[in-house]
Design a protein around this motif. Structure first.
Motif, mmCIF file in Angstrom:
data_model
loop_
_atom_site.group_PDB
_atom_site.id
_atom_site.type_symbol
_atom_site.label_atom_id
_atom_site.label_comp_id
_atom_site.label_asym_id
_atom_site.label_seq_id
_atom_site.Cartn_x
_atom_site.Cartn_y
_atom_site.Cartn_z
ATOM 1 N N LEU A 168 0.806 -1.216 0.000
ATOM 2 C CA LEU A 168 0.000 0.000 0.000
ATOM 3 C C LEU A 168 0.840 1.267 0.000
ATOM 4 N N ILE A 169 2.077 1.199 0.479
ATOM 5 C CA ILE A 169 2.880 2.410 0.598
ATOM 6 C C ILE A 169 3.105 3.100 -0.750
ATOM 7 N N PRO A 170 3.503 2.385 -1.808
ATOM 8 C CA PRO A 170 3.678 3.092 -3.091
ATOM 9 C C PRO A 170 2.400 3.758 -3.596
ATOM 10 N N PHE A 171 1.244 3.128 -3.370
ATOM 11 C CA PHE A 171 -0.004 3.738 -3.827
ATOM 12 C C PHE A 171 -0.310 5.012 -3.047
ATOM 13 N N PHE A 172 -0.163 4.950 -1.725
ATOM 14 C CA PHE A 172 -0.379 6.150 -0.920
ATOM 15 C C PHE A 172 0.605 7.246 -1.321
ATOM 16 N N LEU A 173 1.865 6.868 -1.527
ATOM 17 C CA LEU A 173 2.879 7.854 -1.884
ATOM 18 C C LEU A 173 2.569 8.496 -3.233
ATOM 19 N N PHE A 174 2.129 7.708 -4.195
ATOM 20 C CA PHE A 174 1.816 8.253 -5.517
ATOM 21 C C PHE A 174 0.737 9.334 -5.433
ATOM 22 N N PHE A 175 -0.348 9.035 -4.728
ATOM 23 C CA PHE A 175 -1.437 10.003 -4.666
ATOM 24 C C PHE A 175 -1.099 11.184 -3.757
ATOM 25 N N MET A 176 -0.246 10.968 -2.749
ATOM 26 C CA MET A 176 0.200 12.108 -1.940
ATOM 27 C C MET A 176 1.021 13.071 -2.780
ATOM 28 N N LEU A 177 1.930 12.546 -3.607
ATOM 29 C CA LEU A 177 2.731 13.403 -4.461
ATOM 30 C C LEU A 177 1.883 14.063 -5.551
ATOM 31 N N LYS A 178 0.927 13.322 -6.056
ATOM 32 C CA LYS A 178 0.119 13.836 -7.169
ATOM 33 C C LYS A 178 -0.889 14.888 -6.716
ATOM 34 N N ASP A 179 -1.553 14.634 -5.594
ATOM 35 C CA ASP A 179 -2.666 15.500 -5.175
ATOM 36 C C ASP A 179 -2.433 16.140 -3.821
ATOM 37 N N GLY A 180 -1.179 16.262 -3.403
ATOM 38 C CA GLY A 180 -0.908 16.822 -2.083
ATOM 39 C C GLY A 180 -1.410 18.240 -1.916
ATOM 40 N N GLU A 181 -1.281 19.068 -2.968
ATOM 41 C CA GLU A 181 -1.718 20.451 -2.881
ATOM 42 C C GLU A 181 -3.237 20.596 -2.827
ATOM 43 N N LYS A 182 -3.973 19.545 -3.170
ATOM 44 C CA LYS A 182 -5.430 19.622 -3.171
ATOM 45 C C LYS A 182 -6.039 19.319 -1.810
ATOM 46 N N PHE A 183 -5.206 18.881 -0.849
ATOM 47 C CA PHE A 183 -5.746 18.469 0.448
ATOM 48 C C PHE A 183 -6.342 19.653 1.213
ATOM 49 N N VAL A 184 -5.597 20.746 1.302
ATOM 50 C CA VAL A 184 -6.081 21.901 2.059
ATOM 51 C C VAL A 184 -7.330 22.506 1.435
ATOM 52 N N PRO A 185 -7.363 22.759 0.117
ATOM 53 C CA PRO A 185 -8.617 23.271 -0.466
ATOM 54 C C PRO A 185 -9.797 22.314 -0.278
ATOM 55 N N PHE A 186 -9.555 21.003 -0.309
ATOM 56 C CA PHE A 186 -10.635 20.046 -0.106
ATOM 57 C C PHE A 186 -11.205 20.146 1.304
ATOM 58 N N ILE A 187 -10.331 20.342 2.297
ATOM 59 C CA ILE A 187 -10.783 20.440 3.681
ATOM 60 C C ILE A 187 -11.550 21.739 3.921
ATOM 61 N N THR A 188 -11.070 22.826 3.335
ATOM 62 C CA THR A 188 -11.631 24.144 3.638
ATOM 63 C C THR A 188 -12.785 24.556 2.729
ATOM 64 N N GLN A 189 -13.108 23.750 1.739
ATOM 65 C CA GLN A 189 -14.167 24.157 0.809
ATOM 66 C C GLN A 189 -15.550 24.180 1.462
ATOM 67 N N PHE A 190 -15.710 23.494 2.577
ATOM 68 C CA PHE A 190 -17.005 23.434 3.244
ATOM 69 C C PHE A 190 -17.175 24.534 4.303
ATOM 70 N N LEU A 191 -16.139 25.370 4.484
ATOM 71 C CA LEU A 191 -16.176 26.390 5.521
ATOM 72 C C LEU A 191 -16.341 27.771 4.906
ATOM 73 N N LYS A 194 -13.622 33.163 6.280
ATOM 74 C CA LYS A 194 -12.769 33.509 7.415
ATOM 75 C C LYS A 194 -12.247 32.261 8.112
ATOM 76 N N LYS A 195 -13.128 31.295 8.353
ATOM 77 C CA LYS A 195 -12.707 30.057 8.980
ATOM 78 C C LYS A 195 -11.822 29.242 8.053
ATOM 79 N N ALA A 196 -12.124 29.272 6.763
ATOM 80 C CA ALA A 196 -11.313 28.535 5.795
ATOM 81 C C ALA A 196 -9.884 29.075 5.761
ATOM 82 N N ASP A 197 -9.748 30.399 5.788
ATOM 83 C CA ASP A 197 -8.403 30.986 5.801
ATOM 84 C C ASP A 197 -7.658 30.613 7.078
ATOM 85 N N ASN A 198 -8.377 30.581 8.199
ATOM 86 C CA ASN A 198 -7.756 30.228 9.470
ATOM 87 C C ASN A 198 -7.263 28.784 9.469
ATOM 88 N N ILE A 199 -8.115 27.864 9.007
ATOM 89 C CA ILE A 199 -7.727 26.450 8.948
ATOM 90 C C ILE A 199 -6.611 26.237 7.939
#
Length: 360
Positions: A168-191, A194-199
Motif C-alpha cells: 500500500l505504501i507506493p499507492f499512498f505515496l503516488f497520490f500524496m505526491l500527485k494531489d498533495g496540494e489539493k488536500f487543504v482546499p478540499f478540507i476548507t471548501q465546506f467552511l 474567514k474560517k477557511a483561511d484560518n484552517i
C-alpha cells in the motif's frame, strides 16, 4: 459565574472527560473503527515519511519542465534504484557482519564471566550480598545481552522489512505526491471564508513544521551515519558498517539517540581491544560536534522552537509509554500539537483584540 473564563474552562474539561468516558464505555462500537485505522495507519505513516523526503525532488523535476506524472515516475525510479543498491551491495555486508557479531556473543560472555570469576577469587573482602548479586548477573548475562541485541536488531529488521514489504505504501505515496496540494482546499471548501483561511493557515504551519523536522532529522541522521562509518573504519573497529547504520537509525531519537547509538560500538570495541572504547567515544564526540555545529544549525535551525529540556522530557515520557516507537514519533507529534495550540491561542488573542478595538 457563567461568564468567568476559569468556569468555562472547567466545563470544557468536564465535557472532554465525559466524552472519553463515553468512548471507553462504547468500545464495542469503536473497536472495529480503531482496528481499521490501525491497519491503514502504518502504510500512511510510511508513505507520509517518503512523501516529505521525496517532495523536494518532485518539485525539482517539475522545475525542469517535466509533467507531474513524469516527475513522480522519476521519483519512483530513483527509489527503486536506491533499493536495488541497498539490496545488492549493502545488505549482504550487513547480513555477514550481523551473523558474525551474533556468533561472537557467547565467546564475549564467557570472557566476561572468566574475568568476574578471577576478580572474585582474588577479593576476600567482598560482602556475601555483593557476591550473590554478581553471581546472579553473571548467570543471566548471556540472556540479558542476547535479548537486548535481538530486540534492537530485530526491531530494526522488522521495521525495515515492513516498510518495504507493504504494497500500500507506493499507492499512498503516488497520490500524496500527485494531489498533495489539493488536500487543504478540499478540507476548507465546506467552511466560510474567514474560517477557511484560518484552517488553511494552520494546516500550512503543520506542514512546515513536519517538513522541517522530517527532512532535517533524516539528513542529520544520514550525516551521522557517514561520519560514524568513516570514523569506525579509520580506527579499525569491527562490524563498522552494521554499527554505523545502527547509530544512524537510533540518532533519529533526539538527545538520547547518540548515547544509545554508541553503546553497542563501545561493547564491541572493548572485546576487540581494551583501548578501542576510547577511540569509539572520540569518534562519536567528533561526529556529534560536526553535526551539532555545522549540520543541524544549517539543516534544521530552530524551525520547531523547542527547548532542549522540553525535548528530553517528551522523549523520555514517550519512551516509557510507547517504547522505541514512542521515542521516534514523540517530537513530530509534539510539534504538531504545539503548532495547533499556538495557532488557536494566537487566533483567540487576535479575536479578543479586535473585539476590544470594535468596542472602542
Amino acid at each position: 459565574m457563567m461568564q468567568k473564563r476559569w468556569f468555562q474552562t472547567l466545563i470544557v474539561l468536564i465535557l472532554v472527560f465525559l466524552l472519553i468516558l463515553l468512548v471507553k464505555a462504547a468500545d464495542f462500537i469503536f473497536d472495529p473503527i480503531f482496528q481499521y485505522v490501525g491497519a491503514v495507519a502504518f502504510p500512511i505513516i510510511g508513505a507520509g515519511l517518503l512523501f516529505y523526503i521525496t517532495r523536494p525532488l518532485m518539485h525539482l523535476l517539475e522545475k525542469l519542465r517535466l509533467h507531474r506524472i513524469l516527475a513522480i515516475t522519476g521519483v519512483f525510479v530513483l527509489l527503486i534504484v536506491a533499493l536495488f543498491i541497498v539490496a545488492r551491495y549493502i545488505f549482504p555486508i550487513l547480513q555477514n557482519q550481523f551473523s558474525t557479531l551474533i556468533n561472537n556473543i557467547p565467546g564475549w560472555i564467557s570472557a566476561v564471566e572468566d574475568l568476574i570469576d578471577y576478580w572474585q577469587d582474588n577479593q576476600n573482602s567482598i560482602p556475601p550480598e555483593v557476591n550473590e548479586t554478581i553471581n546472579n548477573i553473571t548467570s543471566n548475562l548471556q540472556s540479558y545481552i542476547e535479548s537486548t541485541m535481538s530486540f534492537i536488531f530485530g526491531f530494526i529488521g522488522e521495521f525495515i522489512s515492513i516498510i518495504f514489504a507493504l504494497v500500500l505504501i507506493p499507492f499512498f505515496l503516488f497520490f500524496m505526491l500527485k494531489d498533495g496540494e489539493k488536500f487543504v482546499p478540499f478540507i476548507t471548501q465546506f467552511l466560510e471564508k474567514k474560517k477557511a483561511d484560518n484552517i488553511s493557515t494552520l494546516l500550512y504551519k503543520i506542514d512546515e513544521a513536519l517538513t522541517s523536522y522530517i527532512q532535517g532529522q533524516l539528513l542529520v541522521a544520514l550525516c551521522i551515519g557517514v561520519l560514524l562509518y568513516a570514523g569506525y573504519s579509520i580506527i579499525g573497529l569491527k562490524y563498522a558498517l552494521t554499527l554505523a547504520i545502527f547509530g544512524m537509525i537510533i540518532c533519529v531519537i533526539p538527545f538520547i539517540g547518540p548515547y544509545l547509538a554508541v553503546t553497542p560500538a563501545i561493547i564491541v570495541g572493548f572485546f576487540q581491544d581494551p583501548l578501542m572504547p576510547v577511540w569509539v567515544a572520540i569518534v562519536m564526540i567528533v561526529a556529534q560536534q560536526i553535526e551539532g555545529n555545522l549540520v543541524s544549525p544549517n539543516v534544521m535551525g530552530k524551525a520547531l522552537h523547542l527547548h532542549p529540556l522540553t525535548v528530553i522530557t517528551v522523549v523520555l515520557a514517550a519512551g516509557s509509554i510507547g517504547g522505541l516507537l514512542g521515542m521516534l514519533f514523540a517530537i513530530p507529534l509534539y510539534a504538531v500539537v504545539k503548532t495547533i495550540i499556538s495557532h488557536f491561542y494566537q487566533t483567540y488573542q487576535k479575536a479578543q483584540k479586535d473585539g476590544e478595538d470594535a468596542l472602542i
